[in-house]
Design an enzyme around this catalytic site. Structure first.
Site, PDB file in Angstrom:
ATOM      1  N   HIS A   1      13.777  -3.841 -12.647  1.00 51.41           N
ATOM      2  CA  HIS A   1      11.945  -4.073 -13.644  1.00 51.41           C
ATOM      3  C   HIS A   1      11.905  -2.722 -13.558  1.00 51.41           C
ATOM      4  CE1 HIS A   1       9.276  -6.506 -15.639  1.00 51.41           C
ATOM      5  NE2 HIS A   1       8.778  -5.234 -15.853  1.00 51.41           N
ATOM      6  N   GLU A   2      11.191  -1.607 -12.724  1.00 51.91           N
ATOM      7  CA  GLU A   2      10.639  -1.126 -12.775  1.00 51.91           C
ATOM      8  C   GLU A   2      11.690   0.578 -13.030  1.00 51.91           C
ATOM      9  OE1 GLU A   2       7.433  -1.281 -13.052  1.00 51.91           O
ATOM     10  OE2 GLU A   2       7.719  -3.331 -12.012  1.00 51.91           O
TER      11      GLU A   2
ATOM     12  N   HIS B   1      12.048   0.929 -16.727  1.00 48.20           N
ATOM     13  CA  HIS B   1      11.258   1.452 -17.236  1.00 48.20           C
ATOM     14  C   HIS B   1      11.120   3.134 -17.224  1.00 48.20           C
ATOM     15  CE1 HIS B   1       7.860  -1.964 -17.981  1.00 48.20           C
ATOM     16  NE2 HIS B   1       7.611  -2.703 -17.039  1.00 48.20           N
TER      17      HIS B   1
ATOM     18  N   CYS C   1       5.556  -9.190 -17.423  1.00 49.36           N
ATOM     19  CA  CYS C   1       5.148  -7.155 -17.148  1.00 49.36           C
ATOM     20  C   CYS C   1       3.677  -6.986 -17.323  1.00 49.36           C
ATOM     21  CB  CYS C   1       6.024  -6.606 -18.523  1.00 49.36           C
ATOM     22  SG  CYS C   1       6.502  -4.532 -18.369  1.00 49.36           S
TER      23      CYS C   1
HETATM   24 NI    NI Z   1       7.083  -3.910 -16.221  1.00 53.85          NI
END
Ligand code: NI
Length: 197
Positions: free
Chosen positions: A144-145, A148, A102
């Site tokens: 993953h995004e 966030h 990341c």
């Molecule tokens: Ni990330």
């Protein structure tokens, strides 16, 4: 286009749920998205979420081509996709382990379980609604995004922190995960060595 500063783990902006974008076709969103793409490419990332550049908005940039991304011609820069107000839902129960990093956690990588297949959607910068399916690497990057946008980092998704390592040693981790998971993990199986950001 402007290169943006990337927030690092520990800054509270990475731990807040981001706000939905009210007007995806607002030129200010296009500017932000353009800057995010430039920042992502400059940093060598395959994904970037707006909270990582201190913006409290549900916008993500991806370099891994999503299923619906237009094919890039060979001469252009790496394809980048922007999704506004993205969502996803798992398809089936299969979970894959894969290596992730990341841009907000520089120097570290870890083996993270993710849904193998997802349905996902969102809105493009020109206001088009996206609804598609993804698997493998693009599915991992999307998970993953979108995490966030909810204040979740890949570390939070790791049930086994012994599968966390520094960049220079991370090539050992997939094998370690295979050894760990061989006898009893059920559906979780190592299959990828990916690196979302
Ligand atoms: Ni990330």
């Amino acid at each position: 286009m402007t290169l943006l500063k990337i927030a690092r783990m520990g800054h509270p902006v990475l731990r807040r749920a981001a706000r939905a974008v009210a007007e995806p076709t607002d030129p200010a969103i296009a500017r932000l998205a353009g800057d995010m793409v430039e920042t992502m490419l400059d940093a060598g990332g395959v994904g970037l979420a707006a909270p990582q550049v201190y913006r409290d908005l549900r916008v993500i940039a991806l370099r891994a081509p999503a299923a619906s991304a237009p094919a890039a011609d060979a001469e252009s820069e790496p394809p980048a996709t922007v999704l506004i107000n993205p969502w996803l839902a798992a398809i089936g129960d299969e979970v894959l382990l894969g290596l992730e990093g990341c841009l907000s956690i520089p120097g570290w990588r870890g083996v993270v379980p993710r849904h193998a297949r997802i349905r996902y959607g969102g809105v493009t910068l020109d206001g088009r609604t996206v609804d598609g399916e993804a698997e493998g690497f693009p599915a991992r990057v999307l998970q993953h995004e979108i995490d966030h946008l909810d204040g979740v980092l890949f570390l939070d998704r790791m049930p086994d922190l012994t599968l966390l390592g520094v960049d220079e040693e991370a090539h050992h981790l997939p094998a370690l995960a295979r050894d760990r998971s061989a006898p009893e993990t059920g559906s979780a199986r190592p299959a990828q060595e990916d690196n979302p950001q």
